[in-house]
Design a protein around this motif. Structure first.
Motif, PDB file in Angstrom:
ATOM      1  N   ASN A 157      -0.790 -25.440  -2.435  1.00  0.00           N
ATOM      2  CA  ASN A 157      -0.039 -26.484  -3.121  1.00  0.00           C
ATOM      3  C   ASN A 157       1.434 -26.101  -3.099  1.00  0.00           C
ATOM      4  O   ASN A 157       1.891 -25.301  -3.898  1.00  0.00           O
ATOM      5  N   THR A 162       0.056 -28.678   1.002  1.00  0.00           N
ATOM      6  CA  THR A 162      -0.216 -29.964   0.366  1.00  0.00           C
ATOM      7  C   THR A 162       0.681 -30.093  -0.861  1.00  0.00           C
ATOM      8  O   THR A 162       1.393 -29.158  -1.235  1.00  0.00           O
ATOM      9  N   GLY A 198      -5.589 -33.085   3.093  1.00  0.00           N
ATOM     10  CA  GLY A 198      -4.604 -34.124   2.828  1.00  0.00           C
ATOM     11  C   GLY A 198      -4.670 -35.354   3.721  1.00  0.00           C
ATOM     12  O   GLY A 198      -3.943 -36.328   3.485  1.00  0.00           O
ATOM     13  N   SER A 233      -6.350 -39.239  -3.473  1.00  0.00           N
ATOM     14  CA  SER A 233      -7.071 -38.136  -2.839  1.00  0.00           C
ATOM     15  C   SER A 233      -8.188 -37.597  -3.722  1.00  0.00           C
ATOM     16  O   SER A 233      -9.154 -37.002  -3.230  1.00  0.00           O
ATOM     17  N   ALA A 234      -8.082 -37.803  -5.032  1.00  0.00           N
ATOM     18  CA  ALA A 234      -9.124 -37.327  -5.945  1.00  0.00           C
ATOM     19  C   ALA A 234     -10.355 -38.225  -5.928  1.00  0.00           C
ATOM     20  O   ALA A 234     -11.443 -37.801  -6.308  1.00  0.00           O
ATOM     21  N   SER A 263      -0.872 -31.280  -3.748  1.00  0.00           N
ATOM     22  CA  SER A 263      -1.792 -31.546  -4.850  1.00  0.00           C
ATOM     23  C   SER A 263      -2.975 -30.596  -4.931  1.00  0.00           C
ATOM     24  O   SER A 263      -3.730 -30.645  -5.898  1.00  0.00           O
ATOM     25  N   PHE A 264      -3.169 -29.720  -3.956  1.00  0.00           N
ATOM     26  CA  PHE A 264      -4.381 -28.902  -3.942  1.00  0.00           C
ATOM     27  C   PHE A 264      -4.083 -27.540  -3.332  1.00  0.00           C
ATOM     28  O   PHE A 264      -3.303 -27.427  -2.398  1.00  0.00           O
ATOM     29  N   GLY A 265      -4.734 -26.518  -3.887  1.00  0.00           N
ATOM     30  CA  GLY A 265      -4.729 -25.214  -3.239  1.00  0.00           C
ATOM     31  C   GLY A 265      -4.072 -24.107  -4.025  1.00  0.00           C
ATOM     32  O   GLY A 265      -3.772 -24.238  -5.213  1.00  0.00           O
ATOM     33  N   THR A 271     -14.555 -28.027   2.488  1.00  0.00           N
ATOM     34  CA  THR A 271     -13.303 -27.896   1.735  1.00  0.00           C
ATOM     35  C   THR A 271     -12.098 -28.379   2.533  1.00  0.00           C
ATOM     36  O   THR A 271     -11.260 -29.139   2.023  1.00  0.00           O
ATOM     37  N   TYR A 272     -11.991 -27.935   3.784  1.00  0.00           N
ATOM     38  CA  TYR A 272     -10.835 -28.357   4.581  1.00  0.00           C
ATOM     39  C   TYR A 272     -10.871 -29.862   4.830  1.00  0.00           C
ATOM     40  O   TYR A 272      -9.854 -30.550   4.691  1.00  0.00           O
ATOM     41  N   ARG A 278     -12.091 -32.157   3.067  1.00  0.00           N
ATOM     42  CA  ARG A 278     -11.847 -32.941   1.851  1.00  0.00           C
ATOM     43  C   ARG A 278     -10.442 -32.760   1.286  1.00  0.00           C
ATOM     44  O   ARG A 278      -9.915 -33.680   0.647  1.00  0.00           O
ATOM     45  N   HIS A 279      -9.843 -31.595   1.504  1.00  0.00           N
ATOM     46  CA  HIS A 279      -8.629 -31.276   0.751  1.00  0.00           C
ATOM     47  C   HIS A 279      -7.386 -30.979   1.575  1.00  0.00           C
ATOM     48  O   HIS A 279      -6.346 -30.645   1.002  1.00  0.00           O
TER      49      HIS A 279
END
Length: 326
Positions: free
Chosen positions: A174, A157, A265, A197-198, A159-161, A259-260, A262-263
């Motif tokens: 990320n 991604t 992407g 995404s937030a 933005s996350f991770g 988690t997956y 939501r995040h």
């Protein structure tokens, strides 16, 4: 009513209130599929088995159709060195026998592939084999393979991770690179700019998977899955697209909750492009044969795992049919 009776009634009411809702019936179109790791191997199986009902696929750290050939040892080796010509021949024979959709349906698919240069679990050789496998059925202009990013084994991604080279839960990294956005735009063509995404505008909800596979946890699937419904798709989903996103091992609802979903992407692109995202969920079977909650892409549960009669594939297809009105 006695105290014991009140307690039982309260427990029953609480359980009923907590039960997930059924997957809603919708009329989305242009279904596609993607996956990471075991989800990537499974996505290839789904794409081949039901090629007539999907328009493309996104494969991140996966391998060729039926490359494990029912062997856990082949799976552990990520199918490195698989005989691609043989696997293509198997695909054609199965299509002729009606076990998977006709291979001619694959010719219209658009496929996006990704392999990180630092991925040691599913080496780039396995993905190179997959590219050769696809070339037997799909024109080169419809295939895109990105293999030049210094990424480890994870969903990339921007933005996350974790750090991009990490090999650690939640197996989302990320990397300054939006894999979900790239694969969706390759499959569907140019899309509107993604949302925030937030602060997603749509709704991520749990649904009952046991409707699609009885006693799912005995077959490596969880009792509940997730579906993301973006704005504009809440009432029937007419004019919306459907994307099926398959997580990897140890990214399941029992391990990481949502988690997956939501995040990874996908949802930010879903918000602005009316894409319903289906997140089916696996479950661990411990101590064997599936302690890490992987998808069945080598036959740990079902000898028919790679054809339309396979339990997990059929369950996912039934979910997709509910969301597309098929």
């Amino acid at each position: 009513m006695t105290i014991a009776g009140c307690t039982l009634a309260l427990a029953a009411a609480t359980q009923a209130a907590a039960a997930p809702a059924p997957l809603p019936a919708m009329k989305a179109r242009q279904a596609s599929v993607s996956g990471l790791s075991s989800g990537a191997f499974m996505a290839v199986q789904y794409q081949v088995a039901y090629s007539g009902s999907v328009v493309g696929a996104g494969i991140i750290a996966g391998g060729s159709y039926y490359c494990a050939q029912g062997s856990m040892m082949n799976a552990i080796g990520s199918c490195k060195g698989a005989d691609v010509a043989e696997l293509a021949a198997v695909t054609r024979k199965r299509a002729e026998a009606g076990l998977v959709d006709p291979v001619a349906k694959l010719a219209a698919h658009r496929v996006w592939m990704f392999s990180g240069t630092l991925d040691k679990l599913v080496p780039q050789a396995s993905m190179a084999d997959l590219a050769k496998y696809y070339a037997a059925f799909i024109p080169a202009a419809q295939l895109q393979y990105k293999n030049d990013l210094a990424a480890g084994h994870a969903m990339p991604t921007d933005s996350f991770g974790n750090k991009c080279d990490a090999l650690a839960a939640p197996f989302i990294s990320n990397c300054g690179f939006d894999a979900a956005g790239n694969l969706l735009q390759w499959i569907y063509g140019p899309l509107k700019a993604r949302g925030n995404s937030a602060a997603p505008a749509g709704k991520l909800q749990e649904f009952d998977q046991s409707e699609f596979l009885p006693a799912p946890e005995t077959h490596g699937m969880a009792n509940t899955g997730y579906v993301y419904i973006p704005p504009g798709c809440e009432t029937g989903g007419a004019g919306c697209k459907l994307h099926i996103a398959l997580h990897g091992c140890m990214q399941d609802i029992g391990t990481l909750k949502d988690t997956y979903a939501r995040h990874a992407g996908y949802n930010a692109w879903a918000d602005t492009n009316r894409i319903v995202v289906l997140y089916p969920q696996t479950a661990a079977i411990s101590p064997m044969p599936n302690p890490k909650a992987c998808w069945d892409w080598w036959g740990y549960d079902d000898p028919d795992y790679s054809v339309q009669g396979g339990r997990q594939l059929r369950a996912i297809k039934r979910m997709a049919d509910r969301l597309t009105g098929a």
